[in-house]
Motif scaffolding. Structure first.
Motif, PDB file in Angstrom:
ATOM      1  N   ILE A  63       1.084  -1.318  -0.373  1.00  9.81           N
ATOM      2  CA  ILE A  63      -0.071   0.219  -0.232  1.00  9.81           C
ATOM      3  C   ILE A  63       0.861   0.990   0.036  1.00  9.81           C
ATOM      4  N   VAL A  64       1.551   1.785   1.141  1.00 11.01           N
ATOM      5  CA  VAL A  64       3.206   2.670   0.806  1.00 11.01           C
ATOM      6  C   VAL A  64       3.573   2.827  -0.873  1.00 11.01           C
ATOM      7  N   LEU A  65       4.080   1.829  -0.979  1.00 12.60           N
ATOM      8  CA  LEU A  65       4.691   1.977  -2.599  1.00 12.60           C
ATOM      9  C   LEU A  65       3.839   1.888  -3.271  1.00 12.60           C
ATOM     10  N   LEU A  66       3.154   0.933  -3.323  1.00 10.73           N
ATOM     11  CA  LEU A  66       1.145   1.972  -4.422  1.00 10.73           C
ATOM     12  C   LEU A  66       1.260   4.072  -4.303  1.00 10.73           C
ATOM     13  N   TYR A  67       1.343   4.444  -3.210  1.00 14.08           N
ATOM     14  CA  TYR A  67       1.286   5.589  -2.538  1.00 14.08           C
ATOM     15  C   TYR A  67       1.949   6.063  -3.469  1.00 14.08           C
ATOM     16  N   LEU A  68       3.581   5.505  -3.298  1.00 15.04           N
ATOM     17  CA  LEU A  68       4.258   6.849  -3.321  1.00 15.04           C
ATOM     18  C   LEU A  68       4.641   7.039  -4.700  1.00 15.04           C
ATOM     19  N   LEU A  69       3.901   5.738  -5.639  1.00 15.82           N
ATOM     20  CA  LEU A  69       4.205   5.684  -7.039  1.00 15.82           C
ATOM     21  C   LEU A  69       3.148   6.379  -7.881  1.00 15.82           C
ATOM     22  N   PHE A  70       2.068   6.191  -7.055  1.00 15.90           N
ATOM     23  CA  PHE A  70       0.279   7.736  -7.302  1.00 15.90           C
ATOM     24  C   PHE A  70       1.394   9.124  -7.099  1.00 15.90           C
ATOM     25  N   MET A  71       1.857   8.850  -6.347  1.00 13.10           N
ATOM     26  CA  MET A  71       2.146  10.806  -5.722  1.00 13.10           C
ATOM     27  C   MET A  71       3.382  11.056  -7.043  1.00 13.10           C
ATOM     28  N   ILE A  72       4.351  10.452  -7.371  1.00 13.94           N
ATOM     29  CA  ILE A  72       5.726  10.975  -8.080  1.00 13.94           C
ATOM     30  C   ILE A  72       5.141  10.601  -9.589  1.00 13.94           C
ATOM     31  N   GLY A  73       3.801   9.919  -9.599  1.00 20.92           N
ATOM     32  CA  GLY A  73       3.379   9.909 -10.724  1.00 20.92           C
ATOM     33  C   GLY A  73       1.915  11.053 -11.294  1.00 20.92           C
ATOM     34  N   ILE A  74       1.346  11.965 -10.129  1.00 25.04           N
ATOM     35  CA  ILE A  74       0.931  12.854 -10.143  1.00 25.04           C
ATOM     36  C   ILE A  74       2.424  14.718 -10.505  1.00 25.04           C
ATOM     37  N   GLY A  75       3.149  14.388  -9.726  1.00 24.03           N
ATOM     38  CA  GLY A  75       4.452  15.124 -10.466  1.00 24.03           C
ATOM     39  C   GLY A  75       4.895  14.605 -11.459  1.00 24.03           C
ATOM     40  N   LEU A  76       4.801  13.918 -11.834  1.00 21.29           N
ATOM     41  CA  LEU A  76       5.481  13.855 -13.627  1.00 21.29           C
ATOM     42  C   LEU A  76       3.828  14.913 -14.880  1.00 21.29           C
ATOM     43  N   TYR A  77       2.961  14.060 -14.144  1.00 19.61           N
ATOM     44  CA  TYR A  77       1.958  15.432 -15.051  1.00 19.61           C
ATOM     45  C   TYR A  77       1.934  16.674 -14.826  1.00 19.61           C
ATOM     46  N   PHE A  78       1.827  16.960 -14.030  1.00 23.64           N
ATOM     47  CA  PHE A  78       2.185  18.381 -13.275  1.00 23.64           C
ATOM     48  C   PHE A  78       3.406  18.915 -14.161  1.00 23.64           C
ATOM     49  N   TYR A  79       4.859  18.111 -14.161  1.00 26.03           N
ATOM     50  CA  TYR A  79       6.219  18.870 -15.156  1.00 26.03           C
ATOM     51  C   TYR A  79       5.960  19.593 -15.985  1.00 26.03           C
ATOM     52  N   ARG A  80       4.907  19.828 -17.140  1.00 28.58           N
ATOM     53  CA  ARG A  80       4.918  20.185 -18.137  1.00 28.58           C
ATOM     54  C   ARG A  80       4.450  21.824 -18.199  1.00 28.58           C
ATOM     55  N   ARG A  81       3.413  22.000 -17.006  1.00 27.87           N
ATOM     56  CA  ARG A  81       2.806  22.715 -16.612  1.00 27.87           C
ATOM     57  C   ARG A  81       3.587  23.994 -15.769  1.00 27.87           C
ATOM     58  N   ALA A  82       4.012  23.216 -14.215  1.00 32.37           N
ATOM     59  CA  ALA A  82       5.290  24.393 -13.110  1.00 32.37           C
ATOM     60  C   ALA A  82       5.665  24.255 -14.198  1.00 32.37           C
ATOM     61  N   ARG A  83       6.759  23.848 -15.279  1.00 31.72           N
ATOM     62  CA  ARG A  83       7.353  24.458 -16.072  1.00 31.72           C
ATOM     63  C   ARG A  83       7.818  25.511 -16.620  1.00 31.72           C
ATOM     64  N   SER A  84       6.092  26.139 -17.186  1.00 29.87           N
ATOM     65  CA  SER A  84       5.987  26.316 -18.105  1.00 29.87           C
ATOM     66  C   SER A  84       6.166  28.417 -17.115  1.00 29.87           C
ATOM     67  N   SER A  85       5.921  28.610 -16.636  1.00 25.25           N
ATOM     68  CA  SER A  85       6.176  30.368 -15.361  1.00 25.25           C
ATOM     69  C   SER A  85       6.613  29.539 -13.838  1.00 25.25           C
ATOM     70  N   SER A  86       7.269  30.867 -13.522  1.00 26.75           N
ATOM     71  CA  SER A  86       7.666  30.989 -12.046  1.00 26.75           C
ATOM     72  C   SER A  86       6.300  30.721 -11.210  1.00 26.75           C
ATOM     73  N   SER A  87       5.681  31.233 -11.747  1.00 20.44           N
ATOM     74  CA  SER A  87       4.217  31.970 -11.351  1.00 20.44           C
ATOM     75  C   SER A  87       3.602  30.553 -11.228  1.00 20.44           C
ATOM     76  N   ASP A  88       3.228  29.320 -12.139  1.00 17.18           N
ATOM     77  CA  ASP A  88       2.895  27.866 -12.130  1.00 17.18           C
ATOM     78  C   ASP A  88       3.598  27.579 -11.215  1.00 17.18           C
ATOM     79  N   TYR A  89       4.830  27.465 -11.725  1.00 18.52           N
ATOM     80  CA  TYR A  89       5.828  26.933 -10.670  1.00 18.52           C
ATOM     81  C   TYR A  89       5.894  26.981  -9.004  1.00 18.52           C
ATOM     82  N   TYR A  90       5.270  27.777  -7.916  1.00 23.23           N
ATOM     83  CA  TYR A  90       5.213  29.189  -7.941  1.00 23.23           C
ATOM     84  C   TYR A  90       3.933  29.098  -6.565  1.00 23.23           C
ATOM     85  N   THR A  91       3.544  29.268  -7.259  1.00 21.38           N
ATOM     86  CA  THR A  91       1.778  29.468  -6.671  1.00 21.38           C
ATOM     87  C   THR A  91       0.715  28.988  -7.296  1.00 21.38           C
TER      88      THR A  91
END
Lengths: 499, 83
Positions: free
Chosen positions: A8-36
């Motif tokens: 359960i804990v490992l599945l959870y960690l993978l899920f969280m990393i998946g969310i990070g990857l999903y938002f990678y492109r949007r977050a890198r588009s501007s510092s406003s997106d990245y920080y706020t």
């Protein structure tokens, strides 16, 4: 290894990393997106995100561990300050800081006091938030070694790098949306645990009597008054002085959303602590505090004692959630401190948005490694380490920050002296260990107050322009469009000269 | 710019309430009086955490009322000036 819990804990960690990857492109588009997150988070998501950011490993493992070891009054002293975090910040700074249109805390110091105070505050943010990683990593190491059956050191390294990856990749977008899940898992997990305990003991009063029967000192005040009071003021001020919490305030869509997020976030945090109280009573009733290698493991012992493995696995994921949701916000504050507040604003004003977000990503990894190195041999109990961070931030920039908002006469020299003086006095008191643990801000914060007020009065008042700006903080007119424009064009509202 | 006294600000007033209740608990500090086996000081702090949430709710609705009245006042003044 506990197979069910580990899966359960490992599945959870993978899920969280998946969310990070999903938002990678949007977050890198501007510092406003990245920080706020583009200042675009709604009330529901914002409430869970801000509650999850405030509720760290300390609120669950730390508060329960120290509550069982030092008595129920210590747990309530913790809660008394901690649940005041969001309301107190709303009362004194949140609306005003939003009207300032800044996106990090040092940004505010730049606008109000000038460049030198901004640089000093950025250095303090980086130091404090990097150290704040240590209790989070300690907690993740304890849980990881328990669940995965691996060495504590390896657990610290693996889990520490795990949450660094998704925070570094996805910035505030990933952090806020992972926090929604983490806040929900944390809240549901601890409430389910409390219900199992209450059912098992046939109610809260029987549970309390069971705890007192095993440990007659459980209801006593066991420490000097100063230890409780120091912990209380450090936490009450935490929402005001914690960059990781203040930055959440900027991620909301508008001021109304930010306030309502904080209000519901307070309720979530309150429910979390009431459930934590039940867990602390259950921990005392087990009578095993003396047998554990680390008192903070009492929470895990209660889970093991009361919950079946599958529910226990979800609760352990909830504990990890509390750690990760705070640690990622701290990482973001550290990276903003270095990449934006120091590099972009002072070293390379022409740095591109992509360069800033790349630098943020590298800084997060470096801060995480630094935290891991200290957490391999942690210096204290989780609650005490968190108390130190709160006390340090309060002693250094708590007073200049609040006076900067509420007192026009506060000037650059006063703020600089108050910030530096409070920080130095706090560090001296901690290193000399002259006072009861966590009592340092009782001395250091008044020193900061005296220096800020005294030096401000002895030097020239701020310019008319700055004084008008302070009036604008209190107008109750939300210049959201202006604030958003400022967030996307941060250099547009900064001051280029040191005042 | 609409200027209001900082001393009438809901945040300022509610922060004073927080500080007054906190001062009451920390000055009284009844750690040798017990209720249900737990020091009274702990129960006072439990009452405090409930109070913090109530104050948060009061603040949200109070400040929304203030913002609404400030907005109406500003619009009325702008209209008057335009006329």
């Amino acid at each position: 290894m506990r197979i069910t819990e580990a899966i359960i804990v490992l599945l959870y960690l993978l899920f969280m990393i998946g969310i990070g990857l999903y938002f990678y492109r949007r977050a890198r588009s501007s510092s406003s997106d990245y920080y706020t997150a583009g200042s675009n988070i709604n009330t529901f998501v914002g409430a869970f995100a801000i509650a999850a950011a405030v509720a760290s490993s300390s609120s669950l493992m730390g508060a329960v561990g120290s509550g069982v070891t030092l008595g129920l009054p210590y747990f309530f002293a913790y809660a008394f300050g901690a649940i005041g975090i969001l309301p107190f910040a709303m009362f004194l700074i949140s609306g005003q800081v939003r009207r300032a249109g800044v996106k990090t805390m040092p940004d505010f110091f730049d606008q109000r006091f000038g460049r030198s105070v901004q640089i000093l505050s950025a250095i303090i943010v980086v130091l404090a938030m990097t150290f704040y990683m240590v209790p989070q990593l300690t907690a993740s190491g304890l849980i990881g070694s328990y669940v995965l059956g691996i060495d504590y050191i390896w657990a610290v390294i693996i889990l520490g790098l795990g949450f660094t990856i998704y925070a570094a990749l996805g910035g505030m977008w990933a952090i806020t949306y992972t926090d929604l899940f983490q806040g929900a898992i944390m809240l549901l997990g601890v409430m389910v645990l409390a219900m199992f305990i209450l059912f098992d003991h046939s109610g809260i009063f029987t549970l309390l009597n069971d705890a007192l029967a095993v440990d007659p000192n459980f209801g006593d005040v066991t420490q000097p008054w100063m230890a409780y009071f120091g912990l209380f003021i450090a936490f009450l001020w935490f929402g005001i002085i914690s960059p990781s919490v203040v930055m959440r305030n900027f991620a909301s869509r508008d001021a109304k959303t930010a306030r309502r997020s904080s209000m519901w976030g307070t309720l979530i945090y309150l429910l979390l602590f009431l459930s934590g109280m039940v867990v602390a009573m259950a921990g005392a009733s087990l009578g095993i505090a003396d047998q554990l290698e680390n008192a903070d493991m009492i929470f895990v012992s209660v889970i093991e004692h009361y919950l079946p493995p599958i529910v226990g696995g979800i609760m352990l994921a909830g504990l990890l959630a509390s750690i990760m949701s705070s640690a990622d916000a701290m990482l973001l504050a550290v990276s903003a401190g270095v990449a934006y507040d120091i590099y972009k604003k002072n070293i390379n004003k022409d740095a591109s948005e992509r360069l800033i977000t790349l630098l943020s990503l590298i800084v997060m990894l470096v801060a995480s490694v630094a935290g891991i190195l200290v957490a391999i041999n942690p210096p204290q109990l989780i609650a005490i380490m968190v108390g130190w961070v709160g006390g340090f931030l309060l002693s250094s920039f708590g007073i200049p920050f609040v006076l900067g908002i509420w007192w026009k006469r506060a000037n650059k020299q006063g703020a600089f002296a108050g910030m530096l003086g409070g920080a130095v006095v706090f560090l001296i008191l901690v290193s000399l260990q002259l006072l009861p643990t966590n009592a340092e801000p009782i001395i250091a914060a008044p020193v900061s107050l005296i220096l800020t007020v005294g030096v401000s009065l002895m030097t020239a008042p701020p310019s008319r322009e700055i004084q008008d700006q302070v009036d604008r903080y209190h107008t109750h007119i939300e210049a959201e469009a202006k604030a958003k424009a400022a967030v996307t064009q941060p250099e547009g509202y900064g001051y280029d000269t040191d005042r | 710019m609409t200027q209001r006294s900082k001393f009438k600000d809901p945040g300022f007033i509610l922060a004073i309430v927080v500080l007054l209740y906190s001062a009451f608990v920390w000055i009284w500090w009844p750690h040798e009086t017990y209720v249900a086996g737990v020091a009274l000081t702990a129960w006072l702090m439990l009452a405090g955490i409930i109070l913090w949430f109530i104050l948060a709710v009061v603040y949200v609705f109070w400040i929304e009322h203030v913002e609404k009245s400030v907005k109406e006042e500003t619009e009325r003044r702008d209209m008057h000036e335009n006329n």
